[in-house]
Design a protein around this motif. Sequence first.
Motif, short mmCIF file in Angstrom:
data_model
loop_
_atom_site.label_atom_id
_atom_site.label_comp_id
_atom_site.label_asym_id
_atom_site.label_seq_id
_atom_site.Cartn_x
_atom_site.Cartn_y
_atom_site.Cartn_z
N GLY A 658 0.80 -1.22 0.00
CA GLY A 658 0.00 0.00 0.00
C GLY A 658 0.83 1.26 0.00
N LEU A 659 1.91 1.26 -0.77
CA LEU A 659 2.81 2.41 -0.86
C LEU A 659 2.70 3.04 -2.25
CD1 LEU A 659 5.98 0.89 0.88
CD2 LEU A 659 4.49 2.69 1.80
N PRO A 660 3.11 4.32 -2.39
CA PRO A 660 3.10 4.94 -3.72
C PRO A 660 3.85 4.07 -4.73
CG PRO A 660 3.58 6.57 -2.04
CD PRO A 660 3.59 5.23 -1.36
N PRO A 661 3.37 3.99 -5.97
CA PRO A 661 2.32 4.81 -6.59
C PRO A 661 0.90 4.28 -6.41
CG PRO A 661 3.35 3.46 -8.26
CD PRO A 661 4.08 3.17 -6.99
N TYR A 662 0.69 3.27 -5.56
CA TYR A 662 -0.66 2.74 -5.36
C TYR A 662 -1.41 3.50 -4.28
CZ TYR A 662 0.69 -1.00 -8.44
OH TYR A 662 1.11 -1.70 -9.56
N THR A 663 -0.73 4.37 -3.58
CA THR A 663 -1.38 5.34 -2.71
C THR A 663 -0.81 6.71 -3.03
OG1 THR A 663 0.27 4.89 -0.99
CG2 THR A 663 -1.85 3.75 -0.81
N HIS A 664 -1.44 7.75 -2.51
CA HIS A 664 -1.04 9.12 -2.81
C HIS A 664 -0.67 9.81 -1.51
CE1 HIS A 664 -2.53 8.41 -6.85
NE2 HIS A 664 -3.56 7.83 -6.27
N ALA A 665 0.48 10.49 -1.53
CA ALA A 665 1.09 10.97 -0.29
C ALA A 665 1.16 12.48 -0.23
CB ALA A 665 2.50 10.38 -0.15
N ALA A 666 1.06 12.98 1.01
CA ALA A 666 1.36 14.38 1.32
C ALA A 666 2.23 14.37 2.57
CB ALA A 666 0.08 15.17 1.57
N LEU A 667 3.35 15.06 2.52
CA LEU A 667 4.29 15.10 3.63
C LEU A 667 4.30 16.49 4.23
CD1 LEU A 667 6.47 13.46 5.18
CD2 LEU A 667 8.15 14.41 3.58
N ILE A 668 3.98 16.60 5.50
CA ILE A 668 4.01 17.89 6.20
C ILE A 668 5.29 17.93 7.01
CG2 ILE A 668 2.92 19.33 7.95
CD1 ILE A 668 0.85 16.81 6.03
N ARG A 669 6.10 18.93 6.77
CA ARG A 669 7.35 19.11 7.51
C ARG A 669 7.23 20.33 8.41
NH1 ARG A 669 9.30 18.02 2.14
NH2 ARG A 669 10.46 16.05 2.00
N CYS A 670 7.81 20.24 9.58
CA CYS A 670 7.82 21.38 10.50
C CYS A 670 9.25 21.63 10.96
CB CYS A 670 6.92 21.11 11.70
SG CYS A 670 6.77 22.54 12.78
N GLU A 671 9.63 22.89 10.97
CA GLU A 671 10.99 23.30 11.32
C GLU A 671 10.93 24.35 12.42
OE1 GLU A 671 14.36 26.08 9.21
OE2 GLU A 671 13.20 24.70 7.94
N GLY A 672 11.72 24.20 13.48
CA GLY A 672 11.71 25.16 14.58
C GLY A 672 12.95 25.09 15.43
N LYS A 673 12.95 25.87 16.51
CA LYS A 673 14.13 25.96 17.37
C LYS A 673 14.28 24.76 18.28
CE LYS A 673 14.53 31.00 17.44
NZ LYS A 673 14.54 32.21 18.30
N THR A 674 13.14 24.07 18.57
CA THR A 674 13.21 22.89 19.43
C THR A 674 12.42 21.76 18.78
OG1 THR A 674 11.22 23.39 20.72
CG2 THR A 674 13.31 24.35 21.48
N LEU A 675 12.84 20.52 19.03
CA LEU A 675 12.14 19.37 18.48
C LEU A 675 10.75 19.23 19.12
CD1 LEU A 675 12.37 17.02 16.50
CD2 LEU A 675 13.35 15.65 18.35
N ALA A 676 10.66 19.57 20.40
CA ALA A 676 9.38 19.45 21.09
C ALA A 676 8.32 20.35 20.46
CB ALA A 676 9.54 19.80 22.57
N ALA A 677 8.70 21.57 20.09
CA ALA A 677 7.74 22.50 19.48
C ALA A 677 7.27 22.00 18.13
CB ALA A 677 8.37 23.88 19.35
N THR A 678 8.20 21.45 17.33
CA THR A 678 7.81 20.96 16.01
C THR A 678 6.90 19.74 16.13
OG1 THR A 678 9.80 19.57 15.83
CG2 THR A 678 9.96 21.81 14.99
N MET A 679 7.17 18.87 17.09
CA MET A 679 6.31 17.70 17.28
C MET A 679 4.92 18.12 17.77
SD MET A 679 8.10 14.97 16.48
CE MET A 679 7.86 13.48 17.41
N GLN A 680 4.87 19.14 18.63
CA GLN A 680 3.58 19.56 19.20
C GLN A 680 2.65 20.11 18.14
OE1 GLN A 680 2.49 19.10 22.43
NE2 GLN A 680 0.57 19.68 21.42
N VAL A 681 3.18 20.92 17.22
CA VAL A 681 2.30 21.50 16.21
C VAL A 681 1.77 20.41 15.28
CG1 VAL A 681 4.10 22.06 14.50
CG2 VAL A 681 2.02 23.41 14.59
N LEU A 682 2.53 19.37 15.02
CA LEU A 682 2.04 18.27 14.18
C LEU A 682 0.99 17.45 14.92
CD1 LEU A 682 5.35 17.12 12.42
CD2 LEU A 682 3.56 18.62 11.54
#
Length: 757
Positions: A658-682
């Motif tokens: 069930g991986l592309p190209p048989y499924t369709h993907a969107a990747l959301i990336r988050c970048e910040g000063k701390t890993l905790a903040a980036t994980m929290q927003v996701l």
Amino acid sequence: MLVQVALPVPLYRVFDYSVSTDSNASSNVPLPQIGSRVEVSFGRQTLIGIVIAHIAEADSSVPSGKLKPINKCLDAEPILDVSMLKLAYWLARYYHYPLGDVLAVILPSLVRQGKPLDLLITHWRILPHVSDDDFHANAKKQKQQFDMLKLHGARGASEDVLLLEGMERAFLRTLEEKGLIERYIEPKQAPSPVTLAKMPLDLNEEQQQAVSAIIATHQAQRYTGFLLNGITGSGKTEVYLQVMQAVLEAGKQVLILVPEIGLTPQTRARFASRFAAHIVLLHSGMNNTHRLQGWQDCRTGHAQIIIGTRSAVLYPFANLGLIVVDEAHDGSYKQQDTLRYHAADVALYRGVQYNIPVILGTATPSLEHLKLVDDGKLVECQLRTRPGNAKPAPMQLIDARLQSTHQQTTDDGARYDTGLTDAMIRAIRQTLEAGDQVLVFLNRRGYAPVLLCEACGWQADCPRCDAHLTVHYNSQSQHSSYLKCHHCDWQAYIPTVCPDCGSQNLDAKGIGTTRLSENLHAIFANPQTSKELYPIIQIDRDTTRRKDSWENIYQRINQGNPAILVGTQMVAKGHHFPNVTLVCLPNADRGFLSADFRSPEHTAQLMIQVAGRAGRGNKAGRVLIQTLQPDNDLLLKLVKDGYQSFARELLQERKIMGLPPYTHAALIRCEGKTLAATMQVLKDAIAILPSNHNLAVLGPIDAPMSKKNSRYHAQLLLLAKERQQLHHVLSHWWQPVLALPSAKYLKLTLDIDPIGW
């Protein structure tokens, strides 16, 4: 009447402005046409935007008293026609990117800045009275530059073309001061009809079938996407050329996309030798003035053959008749920042727009393109034989477990590992003694990937990234030796002692192209003089950084003398080295062991492309693959059955998983000063997903490199069985995600159809 303007700001909306049409007003501005540029006030800024619609005052969401007027109308006529605006709308909708920012990506920088479109380009030509006798015997460099200009005849050539061919601006001025050449501005004229400069080659049956099918689509004036699936050296370029002939003779333009800047000059030379036509080069190495001139030439129809990298697919065209995407599998066609489009996908959309054929040419088609063939959305044309029945170079595995790698002794008696088995070295020596060339492929530049303390285990790591520092070492110059991060470009001196324990037992572990070149020099040097018996030519980003360096290397290789070429993936893409008869891959295991599910596909593509450099001339070639895993099923499948069978097996695995190209993907990336903040927003983003989203949600997790350039990165992956389903969710969810309170001061990006997770 009001106008709606798209502005280059990261906001998912357009803005209403009023137009003063009172003939008595001192600030009267004519009603700008849709697709033209206007200068407007936006907050405290003055911005250049594109008019996308006219609306009645009653239809505006802003009270008329609060509307700002347009400052200036910059264009009497639209600079973007209906098809370009439709392209912008499609890009904004498919990639979920602000329309104003999409238009900013599409337009050259000078156009975005509001500059006039009629900038003039300098041309150079030889004065009529000048001959070769006007040069002093010692002025060899000047004479060489003069001869290059002489090749262009009485009309000469534009400065950008001459600079791309290797001429230097300083010599042009020197020759001008001596009264030998002159600069002039050539008035724009309608291009002459395209004529053949050289007769076409004879086609084999497979080539003829492909040419006939594509020309039939062109003549019927309908869109069809073709996957020209041909083994390396099978004559795909000749198919392009003969299809182009029919399109150009019909008065249409042809767009050819190539994956790398380094391929544009040689591609231009190949097409210029066949057609007498106005050829335009488009790539990021050109200055802003020349990019604007190329944009104008495409838009007005003066450009007949356009050769460019991925951004060229976003240019306006007066009369486009064919798009060719060469090496269509290449990851370079995917933009990795701002608007994350894939040039091959955009090329197919533009083919639909213009009702023209689009050719995706490759020896190693991506699994996505094979799936499109299976779905009936691409027509596959296979080229399975080389012209003259030359055979593809056979691949042979060398089991590095049974043969220890070759040991070399330094002047002080120490022994070191060269990274090459004795069997591979013997094959290299035999090839060189036969008068042929050898290509050794290692996709890792620098001297060594790691600097290690053998006493305490300390490693030289980048202080700004989760990555080791690469050792760049030059035995001839201490100033050219340093540690460098290939992700953020941070540099440091190589320490003489371990920073942790003070030990002097620091060792560079692993092999890069520089170290491999030095090892080969030691192996093949004359024992009496220590001078190399055969030239060793290193080809990577470090040796081709200077202007004209790649062209000089290419000319040196094509002199045909026995030599060893040591290169990274730069050598794998479309280059023709007729005297290379042996290709060596000393490190074939790395890509098959990666956690990235796409890695086997990309590794196999690279191996086949590199292998295709062997045996392209009149002599047979062969490929040696050194491996510590000769029983690896994927590697054996590739070597025994070829890429097509290998790719089909991978395609089946993707379907089951069930991986592309048989499924369709969107990747959301988050970048910040701390890993905790980036994980929290996701996590907050997941919380506001619609309850009936019906998507597979993977994450949030650390990005493959969680720290880069002192910033922390996390990601979230969304997978959907249906493309429409994915985009429906994104259209309602993505903008609220950007507005989350936890997203403040963080950078969130959305990547549709990502090629790397």
